[in-house]
Write an enzyme that holds these catalytic residues in place. Sequence first.
Site, mmCIF file in Angstrom:
data_model
loop_
_atom_site.group_PDB
_atom_site.id
_atom_site.type_symbol
_atom_site.label_atom_id
_atom_site.label_comp_id
_atom_site.label_asym_id
_atom_site.label_seq_id
_atom_site.Cartn_x
_atom_site.Cartn_y
_atom_site.Cartn_z
ATOM 1 N N LYS A 121 0.836 -1.209 0.000
ATOM 2 C CA LYS A 121 0.000 0.000 0.000
ATOM 3 C C LYS A 121 0.863 1.247 0.000
ATOM 4 C CE LYS A 121 -4.345 -1.768 1.515
ATOM 5 N NZ LYS A 121 -5.046 -2.361 2.625
ATOM 6 N N LYS A 226 -2.267 -10.410 -8.208
ATOM 7 C CA LYS A 226 -3.522 -10.935 -7.653
ATOM 8 C C LYS A 226 -4.721 -10.186 -8.236
ATOM 9 C CE LYS A 226 -5.223 -9.603 -3.762
ATOM 10 N NZ LYS A 226 -5.573 -9.208 -2.419
ATOM 11 N N LYS A 229 -10.303 -6.085 -6.303
ATOM 12 C CA LYS A 229 -11.509 -5.281 -6.570
ATOM 13 C C LYS A 229 -11.153 -3.922 -7.129
ATOM 14 C CE LYS A 229 -13.725 -7.158 -2.455
ATOM 15 N NZ LYS A 229 -13.779 -6.958 -1.014
HETATM 16 P P1 TYM Z 1 -10.771 -8.932 1.368
HETATM 17 O O1 TYM Z 1 -12.020 -8.151 1.526
HETATM 18 O O2 TYM Z 1 -9.688 -8.348 0.528
HETATM 19 O O3 TYM Z 1 -11.085 -10.356 0.758
HETATM 20 C C1 TYM Z 1 -12.065 -11.226 1.305
HETATM 21 C C2 TYM Z 1 -11.620 -12.664 1.153
HETATM 22 O O4 TYM Z 1 -11.360 -12.955 -0.239
HETATM 23 C C3 TYM Z 1 -10.043 -13.507 -0.394
HETATM 24 N N1 TYM Z 1 -9.488 -13.037 -1.675
HETATM 25 C C4 TYM Z 1 -9.021 -13.845 -2.635
HETATM 26 N N2 TYM Z 1 -8.933 -15.179 -2.735
HETATM 27 C C5 TYM Z 1 -8.411 -15.706 -3.882
HETATM 28 N N3 TYM Z 1 -7.972 -14.946 -4.913
HETATM 29 C C6 TYM Z 1 -8.032 -13.604 -4.874
HETATM 30 N N4 TYM Z 1 -7.615 -12.885 -5.904
HETATM 31 C C7 TYM Z 1 -8.581 -12.990 -3.693
HETATM 32 N N5 TYM Z 1 -8.797 -11.698 -3.312
HETATM 33 C C8 TYM Z 1 -9.343 -11.760 -2.064
HETATM 34 C C9 TYM Z 1 -9.257 -12.955 0.793
HETATM 35 O O5 TYM Z 1 -8.139 -13.758 1.091
HETATM 36 C C10 TYM Z 1 -10.300 -12.961 1.895
HETATM 37 O O6 TYM Z 1 -10.379 -14.248 2.481
HETATM 38 N N6 TYM Z 1 -8.201 -8.217 5.592
HETATM 39 C C11 TYM Z 1 -9.302 -8.956 5.004
HETATM 40 C C12 TYM Z 1 -10.620 -8.789 5.711
HETATM 41 C C13 TYM Z 1 -10.627 -9.137 7.178
HETATM 42 C C14 TYM Z 1 -10.597 -10.460 7.706
HETATM 43 C C15 TYM Z 1 -10.687 -10.276 9.125
HETATM 44 C C16 TYM Z 1 -10.494 -11.721 7.132
HETATM 45 C C17 TYM Z 1 -10.716 -8.261 8.206
HETATM 46 N N7 TYM Z 1 -10.773 -8.951 9.382
HETATM 47 C C18 TYM Z 1 -10.690 -11.408 9.981
HETATM 48 C C19 TYM Z 1 -10.508 -12.840 7.992
HETATM 49 C C20 TYM Z 1 -10.591 -12.651 9.391
HETATM 50 C C21 TYM Z 1 -9.494 -8.467 3.574
HETATM 51 O O7 TYM Z 1 -9.177 -7.338 3.235
HETATM 52 O O8 TYM Z 1 -10.182 -9.337 2.788
#
Ligand code: TYM
Length: 364
Positions: A121, A226, A229
């Site tokens: 970031k 990767k 969004k």
């Molecule tokens: P976030 O919102 O970016 O993504 C949500 C979930 O989707 C998975 N993911 C992916 N898996 C495979 N390929 C991809 N290209 C891909 N992009 C995203 C992420 O691994 C995630 O499981 N920090 C976290 C949110 C969070 C969280 C938590 C997760 C906050 N507190 C506690 C688990 C437990 C995040 O930004 O996910």
Amino acid sequence: MKDNDSLSKPKPVILTCAQPTGMLTIGNYLGAVRNWADMLQRHECYFGIVDLHAITTPPQPAVLRQNVFQCVAQYVACGLDPDKCHQFAQSHVVGHTELAWVLTCLTPVGELQRMTQFKDKVAKLGFKTAETESTDGEIKFSHEGARAQASINAGLLCYPVLMAADILLYNADLVPVGEDQRQHLELCRDLAQRFNHQYSKTFVIPEPYVPKTGSRIMSLADPTRKMSKSDDHHRATLFILDEPDQIRKKIASAVTDSESEIRANSDKPGISNLLIIHSGLSGRPVPELEDHFSGKGYGELKSELTELVSETLAPIRTRYQELIADREYLKSILSRGAEAAQKRANKNLSKVYRKVGFPERTRK
Ligand code: TYM
């Protein structure tokens, strides 16, 4: 929760979350949400929509509010039956930021500065990582970077501690996530161990659950990155609410290579990614797909994948349209979810407060 099993022995607890940043991607679906849906029967599940995390790069308030509802509608449309799990907005449950503060006081700043996502970031905001990183991995803000430094809020740095608090507040046994969250999970486990060591055993050490297929879906425009969004490239990301025409155009323009063999290999990241998406959706192992496409061209892989993605997403899109039109129903899901989440959070937070030495509040 309407579940007959709830009278027998307690089920293992699952906690996981996603940021409410608009539409979920096929990466979120394959790496995360789809697998959560498979876990409802055998676990007590808490699925958070982490709006507190979302303000580390603040969206417009009205957009954020709408995104939370869109997220819960997408969760349900993807199969997260609200009668079998607790879906809640992070800001509705008191305890996430409180526990995060306690954990912050156990976290060395250097550890946070070394987190890969933080460094990414920082780099995105205008730093060249190599120039700004000292040998111990600490970020050094160069003079030229002073303007960008103003945009790096402490929330971005402390993000992983809040994430650890999200998990530990529920004493979760298992945390299903995609590959990109593995390092955050490691920090969470370290913090749990540190707390247990300093104050006596309090937290379960949570196990990550990273799926074998689909844990890292790559960008269609640059398969070495990767899928995300927020990618600026308009054909990089497949969203689960994309219309068939958008799906077709994005897959047709997906970057591949100059060969013709359909084979998963590190020197063929584009084709590997398409095969992995196919495998995740069809349930057929990649080697079986390699046989199936043997002697066929990239065009055939792309058109079969287009059909598969469109077929899989069509019912999700239809269900989503019904749900997003029913704001009252979505509110009721969040309200029930927050109530259950708060109950569990209260129990764990008061235990933590007692161990840390905060005096008990007396009521007249
Ligand atoms: P976030 O919102 O970016 O993504 C949500 C979930 O989707 C998975 N993911 C992916 N898996 C495979 N390929 C991809 N290209 C891909 N992009 C995203 C992420 O691994 C995630 O499981 N920090 C976290 C949110 C969070 C969280 C938590 C997760 C906050 N507190 C506690 C688990 C437990 C995040 O930004 O996910």
